[in-house]
Design a protein around this motif. Structure first.
Motif, PDB file in Angstrom:
ATOM      1  N   THR A   1      17.145  -5.219   5.334  1.00 14.14           N
ATOM      2  CA  THR A   1      15.926  -5.843   5.548  1.00 14.14           C
ATOM      3  C   THR A   1      15.202  -6.080   4.064  1.00 14.14           C
TER       4      THR A   1
ATOM      5  N   ASN B   1      11.231  -7.244   2.788  1.00 17.40           N
ATOM      6  CA  ASN B   1       9.871  -7.429   3.084  1.00 17.40           C
ATOM      7  C   ASN B   1       9.299  -8.109   1.988  1.00 17.40           C
TER       8      ASN B   1
ATOM      9  N   GLY C   1      -0.819  -0.563   4.029  1.00 21.27           N
ATOM     10  CA  GLY C   1      -1.972  -0.982   5.087  1.00 21.27           C
ATOM     11  C   GLY C   1      -1.882  -2.368   5.124  1.00 21.27           C
TER      12      GLY C   1
ATOM     13  N   SER D   1       3.430  -3.541   7.137  1.00 26.18           N
ATOM     14  CA  SER D   1       4.826  -3.611   7.229  1.00 26.18           C
ATOM     15  C   SER D   1       5.535  -3.116   8.233  1.00 26.18           C
TER      16      SER D   1
ATOM     17  N   LYS E   1       0.724   3.675   0.506  1.00 29.04           N
ATOM     18  CA  LYS E   1      -0.322   4.878   0.903  1.00 29.04           C
ATOM     19  C   LYS E   1       0.243   6.276   0.391  1.00 29.04           C
TER      20      LYS E   1
HETATM   21  P1  ADP Z   1       2.046  -0.279   6.712  1.00 26.74           P
HETATM   22  O1  ADP Z   1       0.675   0.004   6.582  1.00 26.74           O
HETATM   23  O2  ADP Z   1       2.909  -1.036   5.600  1.00 26.74           O
HETATM   24  O3  ADP Z   1       2.418  -0.505   8.229  1.00 26.74           O
HETATM   25  P2  ADP Z   1       2.704   2.348   7.752  1.00 26.74           P
HETATM   26  O4  ADP Z   1       2.650   3.880   7.193  1.00 26.74           O
HETATM   27  O5  ADP Z   1       2.469   2.119   9.118  1.00 26.74           O
HETATM   28  O6  ADP Z   1       2.475   1.580   6.573  1.00 26.74           O
HETATM   29  O7  ADP Z   1       4.460   2.263   7.757  1.00 26.74           O
HETATM   30  C1  ADP Z   1       5.305   2.311   6.790  1.00 26.74           C
HETATM   31  C2  ADP Z   1       6.581   2.667   7.268  1.00 26.74           C
HETATM   32  O8  ADP Z   1       7.083   1.382   8.038  1.00 26.74           O
HETATM   33  C3  ADP Z   1       7.766   2.575   6.038  1.00 26.74           C
HETATM   34  O9  ADP Z   1       7.754   3.924   5.646  1.00 26.74           O
HETATM   35  C4  ADP Z   1       9.107   2.224   7.201  1.00 26.74           C
HETATM   36  O10 ADP Z   1       9.378   3.479   7.933  1.00 26.74           O
HETATM   37  C5  ADP Z   1       8.492   1.332   7.990  1.00 26.74           C
HETATM   38  N1  ADP Z   1       8.884  -0.029   7.506  1.00 26.74           N
HETATM   39  C6  ADP Z   1       8.361  -0.723   6.586  1.00 26.74           C
HETATM   40  N2  ADP Z   1       8.939  -2.073   6.538  1.00 26.74           N
HETATM   41  C7  ADP Z   1       9.960  -1.719   7.148  1.00 26.74           C
HETATM   42  C8  ADP Z   1      11.286  -2.733   7.200  1.00 26.74           C
HETATM   43  N3  ADP Z   1      11.260  -3.876   6.787  1.00 26.74           N
HETATM   44  N4  ADP Z   1      12.324  -2.415   8.323  1.00 26.74           N
HETATM   45  C9  ADP Z   1      12.012  -0.952   9.057  1.00 26.74           C
HETATM   46  N5  ADP Z   1      11.134  -0.143   8.833  1.00 26.74           N
HETATM   47  C10 ADP Z   1      10.121  -0.693   7.702  1.00 26.74           C
END
Ligand code: ADP
Ligand code: DP6
Ligand code: CO
Length: 340
Positions: free
Chosen positions: A101, A103, A110, A113, A198
């Motif tokens: 994956t 990103n 925040g 992702s 975060k």
């Molecule tokens: P955000 O504000 O970026 O959504 P969250 O705390 O809600 O922050 O989520 C972050 C988590 O999302 C990461 O620690 C991981 O578990 C998951 N995540 C982020 N990007 C990916 C991705 N490309 N594939 C799978 N899981 C992901």
């Protein structure tokens, strides 16, 4: 499944974009099934995608997960593996997977992702395991990875229903669907005051808020009113009303976090500086409204025609912050072999 189909379905790539909620989801009524307490409504972005490939590895003994080319570890890997276990249970198959994956969106900052990440993983994973799911079923599936991901299956504006009843009934009724919007040409100007991860994940922070914040229930109740009014404002194409409702809904959500014990505070001094610049823009007659998620970055909703002026104002307020401008983006998409 025929051998031929199995080979064809053995690897799949999907692209999904983050979404920013104008009516926020914060808190779950069921953590295992990932059922939100409240309905939410968002705009999917046209920038910062996640691209995920899932390839089945019948020879592999464990799942292999890489993020941006490096092996994923800890919680990141565990959330993906738990999601793959769900896919395997749904498909009645047991092959391990190789997940790659990438990103563009900063991870855990925040900027949603988890929304683009799990929407892309749901779509690519379902295809790789040979599951034929319609968008509603994909949205339910993505929700199990991250509830906000249910909305990134769709482009433009989407509403995620919190789900009715408990258990299987809630699972079935908690999904997102598109909200048709005409007469709006919006932009979200994103002030990246800090793109770093975060300290407390959204998941942990909302758990603590629901468990300890005396303000949570009243925010959830007022969010229902916000959603009803938001639907009307979107229907009328009234950007000022959309912005006002979104701003108050977000500030209310942050108030519930600040009242948690111990407090969850994502907003930083730079966040507040950007909020002040948004107030000044409004005083100068520009329709600009702020929303913040679980992080210090500010997303400013405005008419697309005002985006440059808004971006300039934000940059002037916090000189070392990068500013991105997004419009309404596309639905999650499976890439064909040819397009890879
Ligand atoms: P955000 O504000 O970026 O959504 P969250 O705390 O809600 O922050 O989520 C972050 C988590 O999302 C990461 O620690 C991981 O578990 C998951 N995540 C982020 N990007 C990916 C991705 N490309 N594939 C799978 N899981 C992901
Ligand atoms: C503030 O969907 O990231 O961005 O379901 O635990 O993965 P999990 O949390 P997540 O929470 C999003 C919170 C929010 C508001 C929103 O996007 O609705
Ligand atoms: Co998230």
């Amino acid at each position: 499944m025929t051998v031929d189909n199995q080979l064809k379905a053995a690897a799949a790539t999907a692209v999904a974009h983050p979404n920013i909620a104008l009516i926020k989801y914060w808190g779950k009524s069921d953590e295992r099934l990932m059922i939100p307490y409240v309905d939410s409504l968002s705009m999917t972005l046209d920038i910062l995608p996640t691209v995920t490939t899932v390839a089945l590895g019948p020879e592999e003994r464990t799942d292999r997960v890489t993020l941006d080319g490096s092996p994923a570890t800890g919680d990141f890997r565990q959330r993906v593996v738990t999601f793959l276990d769900l896919l395997r249970a749904m498909a009645g198959r047991d092959e391990r997977a190789v997940v790659d994956t990438r990103n563009v969106v900063p991870t855990g900052a925040g900027l949603a992702s988890s929304a683009s990440g799990f929407a892309a993983l749901a779509m690519a994973g379902a295809a790789a395991y040979g599951l034929d799911l319609d968008p509603t079923a994909l949205s339910r599936l993505a929700r199990r990875g991250s509830a906000s991901a249910s909305r990134s299956i769709f482009g433009g504006f989407a509403i995620c229903h919190a789900g009715r009843g408990g258990g299987a009934a809630a699972d079935q009724s908690a999904y997102a669907e598109p909200v048709p919007v005409t007469g709006l040409d919006p932009a979200l100007v994103i002030a990246l005051v800090n793109a770093g991860p975060k300290a407390v994940s959204s998941r942990a922070a909302m758990r603590r808020t629901v468990a300890t914040s005396p303000l949570y229930q009243s925010w959830a109740a007022s969010s229902k009113i916000d959603l009803a009014e938001m639907r009307g404002a979107l229907h009328r194409g009234d950007l000022a009303a959309v912005g006002e409702i979104a701003e108050r809904n977000a500030l209310g959500m942050h108030a519930t976090m600040l009242a948690a014990r111990p407090a969850v505070r994502y907003l930083s001094p730079d966040t507040v500086t950007v909020l002040d610049s948004v107030l000044r823009l409004r005083a100068d007659g520009v329709a600009a409204y702020a929303t913040m998620d679980a992080g210090p970055n500010v997303k400013v909703l405005c008419h697309r025609a005002d985006a440059v002026r808004v971006a300039d104002a934000v940059r002037a307020a916090v000189p070392d912050c990068s500013v991105l401008t997004a419009g309404p983006g596309p639905a999650a998409l499976l890439r064909t072999e040819a397009g890879r």
